[in-house]
Design a protein around this motif. Structure first.
Motif, mmCIF file in Angstrom:
data_model
loop_
_atom_site.group_PDB
_atom_site.id
_atom_site.type_symbol
_atom_site.label_atom_id
_atom_site.label_comp_id
_atom_site.label_asym_id
_atom_site.label_seq_id
_atom_site.Cartn_x
_atom_site.Cartn_y
_atom_site.Cartn_z
ATOM 1 N N SER A 35 -3.118 -4.449 -2.648
ATOM 2 C CA SER A 35 -3.686 -5.615 -3.323
ATOM 3 C C SER A 35 -4.239 -6.638 -2.337
ATOM 4 C CB SER A 35 -2.635 -6.277 -4.232
ATOM 5 O OG SER A 35 -1.623 -6.923 -3.465
ATOM 6 N N ARG A 36 -3.839 -6.544 -1.053
ATOM 7 C CA ARG A 36 -4.321 -7.492 -0.041
ATOM 8 C C ARG A 36 -4.986 -6.815 1.159
ATOM 9 N NH1 ARG A 36 -2.341 -12.629 0.020
ATOM 10 N NH2 ARG A 36 -4.124 -12.935 1.424
ATOM 11 N N PHE A 37 -4.588 -5.595 1.465
ATOM 12 C CA PHE A 37 -5.174 -4.882 2.599
ATOM 13 C C PHE A 37 -6.042 -3.734 2.111
ATOM 14 C CE2 PHE A 37 -1.165 -6.408 4.785
ATOM 15 C CZ PHE A 37 -1.809 -7.338 5.589
ATOM 16 N N ASN A 38 -7.049 -3.378 2.907
ATOM 17 C CA ASN A 38 -7.946 -2.290 2.507
ATOM 18 C C ASN A 38 -7.811 -1.054 3.390
ATOM 19 O OD1 ASN A 38 -9.188 -3.248 4.844
ATOM 20 N ND2 ASN A 38 -11.256 -3.083 4.019
ATOM 21 N N GLY A 39 -6.827 -1.059 4.277
ATOM 22 C CA GLY A 39 -6.599 0.096 5.126
ATOM 23 C C GLY A 39 -5.151 0.168 5.547
ATOM 24 N N VAL A 40 -4.699 1.378 5.865
ATOM 25 C CA VAL A 40 -3.335 1.572 6.332
ATOM 26 C C VAL A 40 -3.319 2.775 7.251
ATOM 27 C CG1 VAL A 40 -2.523 3.160 4.525
ATOM 28 C CG2 VAL A 40 -0.905 1.578 5.610
ATOM 29 N N GLU A 41 -2.390 2.754 8.189
ATOM 30 C CA GLU A 41 -2.208 3.890 9.092
ATOM 31 C C GLU A 41 -0.938 4.624 8.701
ATOM 32 O OE1 GLU A 41 -3.172 3.466 13.550
ATOM 33 O OE2 GLU A 41 -0.977 3.644 13.485
ATOM 34 N N ILE A 42 -1.065 5.916 8.422
ATOM 35 C CA ILE A 42 0.093 6.744 8.108
ATOM 36 C C ILE A 42 0.645 7.314 9.412
ATOM 37 C CG2 ILE A 42 0.928 8.784 6.884
ATOM 38 C CD1 ILE A 42 -1.270 8.361 4.835
ATOM 39 N N ASN A 43 1.771 6.792 9.854
ATOM 40 C CA ASN A 43 2.418 7.264 11.079
ATOM 41 C C ASN A 43 3.457 8.335 10.801
ATOM 42 O OD1 ASN A 43 2.354 5.420 13.971
ATOM 43 N ND2 ASN A 43 1.062 4.827 12.271
ATOM 44 N N SER A 44 3.968 8.380 9.577
ATOM 45 C CA SER A 44 5.017 9.347 9.264
ATOM 46 C C SER A 44 4.523 10.782 9.417
ATOM 47 C CB SER A 44 5.538 9.125 7.841
ATOM 48 O OG SER A 44 4.484 9.163 6.897
ATOM 49 N N SER A 45 3.210 10.998 9.299
ATOM 50 C CA SER A 45 2.642 12.338 9.466
ATOM 51 C C SER A 45 2.803 12.843 10.901
ATOM 52 C CB SER A 45 1.159 12.333 9.086
ATOM 53 O OG SER A 45 0.463 11.333 9.820
ATOM 54 N N PHE A 46 3.032 11.942 11.832
ATOM 55 C CA PHE A 46 3.284 12.311 13.225
ATOM 56 C C PHE A 46 4.622 13.024 13.359
ATOM 57 C CE2 PHE A 46 5.050 10.999 17.423
ATOM 58 C CZ PHE A 46 4.095 11.571 18.260
ATOM 59 N N HIS A 47 5.590 12.614 12.537
ATOM 60 C CA HIS A 47 6.955 13.110 12.657
ATOM 61 C C HIS A 47 7.261 14.274 11.724
ATOM 62 C CE1 HIS A 47 7.979 9.680 15.182
ATOM 63 N NE2 HIS A 47 7.370 8.902 14.307
ATOM 64 N N ARG A 48 6.600 14.312 10.568
ATOM 65 C CA ARG A 48 6.925 15.352 9.586
ATOM 66 C C ARG A 48 5.732 15.566 8.657
ATOM 67 N NH1 ARG A 48 9.075 10.550 8.066
ATOM 68 N NH2 ARG A 48 8.742 9.865 5.913
ATOM 69 N N PRO A 49 5.596 16.756 8.099
ATOM 70 C CA PRO A 49 4.480 17.009 7.182
ATOM 71 C C PRO A 49 4.732 16.402 5.814
ATOM 72 C CG PRO A 49 5.845 18.963 7.374
ATOM 73 C CD PRO A 49 6.403 17.964 8.360
ATOM 74 N N HIS A 50 3.651 16.107 5.112
ATOM 75 C CA HIS A 50 3.709 15.696 3.718
ATOM 76 C C HIS A 50 2.905 16.704 2.900
ATOM 77 C CE1 HIS A 50 5.456 11.895 4.920
ATOM 78 N NE2 HIS A 50 4.419 11.634 5.680
ATOM 79 N N SER A 51 3.288 16.914 1.679
ATOM 80 C CA SER A 51 2.585 17.870 0.841
ATOM 81 C C SER A 51 1.225 17.315 0.426
ATOM 82 C CB SER A 51 3.404 18.190 -0.408
ATOM 83 O OG SER A 51 3.457 17.061 -1.268
ATOM 84 N N ARG A 52 0.333 18.214 0.064
ATOM 85 C CA ARG A 52 -0.965 17.795 -0.460
ATOM 86 C C ARG A 52 -0.791 16.928 -1.698
ATOM 87 N NH1 ARG A 52 -6.385 20.211 -0.473
ATOM 88 N NH2 ARG A 52 -7.533 19.367 -2.258
ATOM 89 N N ALA A 53 0.197 17.263 -2.528
ATOM 90 C CA ALA A 53 0.442 16.475 -3.740
ATOM 91 C C ALA A 53 0.833 15.045 -3.400
ATOM 92 C CB ALA A 53 1.527 17.136 -4.587
ATOM 93 N N THR A 54 1.580 14.867 -2.310
ATOM 94 C CA THR A 54 1.957 13.510 -1.894
ATOM 95 C C THR A 54 0.731 12.723 -1.486
ATOM 96 O OG1 THR A 54 4.170 14.162 -1.186
ATOM 97 C CG2 THR A 54 3.256 12.177 -0.195
ATOM 98 N N TYR A 55 -0.140 13.335 -0.697
ATOM 99 C CA TYR A 55 -1.374 12.647 -0.313
ATOM 100 C C TYR A 55 -2.239 12.342 -1.539
ATOM 101 C CZ TYR A 55 -0.582 13.362 4.697
ATOM 102 O OH TYR A 55 -0.077 13.311 5.976
ATOM 103 N N GLU A 56 -2.285 13.246 -2.491
ATOM 104 C CA GLU A 56 -3.051 12.999 -3.717
ATOM 105 C C GLU A 56 -2.481 11.800 -4.472
ATOM 106 O OE1 GLU A 56 -2.725 16.727 -5.700
ATOM 107 O OE2 GLU A 56 -4.491 17.592 -4.713
#
Length: 247
Positions: A35-56
């Protein structure tokens, strides 16, 4: 207000209690953050995978103009050291494709011991470019990457070199590589991950970002001083300073 091609945000979307009132009371942490920011950095992907469904699910939770920067897994950058990473790259892109049009940038952070060597680096970025034509930012940390020759090499591969604070090497005081993109990672200074940035620093940064945007460059500015809960407030303050610059 925020100019097109300028993405301000944090490493992750966790919001400290003392700033939560500045965000809309949406149903999820990510929706509140967006609601206030227009970008974010996903750092957790560095440590562990996320499913495609999670990204969706993440992509569906944010407005159309919101963008994610995703950090490559450490298995690729630190364990394999960019070598023979094709299978892991395939797995990674199979996951992050769930972001669709919300994928804004890939972040490649290298270990401090990894020197620049044209052959392995070239093979890696060729493999990366076979799978991804969009924005890529590289945060190297060995001194060998911070030379005009390497900046020219990175520009040929359309890879922006991150300006990271605190600065490790003299050549890293300015962004480099692909000139049409600037990627800033502010880790906190003098104490990394904890220190908050002073108002005068953010004002000066806002001027630099506004100038770069006026020159037609895409700018990412990510606050990674999250351990001391300073990132979100610094991001909000930078947005305000930038609004003042952009009029």
């Amino acid at each position: 207000m925020q100019g097109p091609g300028i993405f301000i945000g944090c490493a992750g979307w966790s919001l400290p209690r003392d700033v939560q009132s500045a965000f809309a009371p949406d149903s999820s942490h990510l929706q509140r953050y967006a609601s206030r920011f227009n970008g974010v950095e996903i750092n957790s992907s560095f440590h562990r995978p996320h499913s495609r469904a999670t990204y969706e699910r993440w992509a569906e939770a944010v407005p159309p103009a919101f963008r994610f920067s995703v950090k490559l897994p450490r298995t690729i950058t630190h364990d394999l050291r960019l070598l023979a990473a094709d299978a892991l790259l395939d797995d990674f892109f199979g996951q992050i494709d769930g972001l669709g049009q919300r994928l804004g940038c890939l972040l490649v952070q290298l270990p401090p011991s990894l020197e620049f060597q044209p052959a392995p680096a070239g093979g890696f970025f060729a493999a990366l470019r076979q799978r991804h034509a969009g924005p890529v930012a590289l945060e190297p940390r060995h001194a060998s990457w911070f030379t005009p020759a390497v900046d020219a090499w990175l520009a040929q591969h359309r890879v922006a070199r991150v300006l990271a604070d605190p600065v490790r090497h003299e050549g890293g005081r300015l962004p480099g590589g692909w000139p049409d993109r600037i990627y800033l990672r502010l880790h906190g200074s003098p104490r990394m991950y904890y220190s908050s940035y002073e108002p005068q620093t953010l004002q000066a940064l806002a001027k630099r970002i506004a100038l770069a945007a006026a020159e037609g460059r895409e700018v990412w500015c990510i606050f990674d001083n999250t351990a001391g809960n300073a990132a979100a407030q610094n991001g909000l303050d930078l947005r305000l300073a930038l609004d003042q610059q952009l009029g």
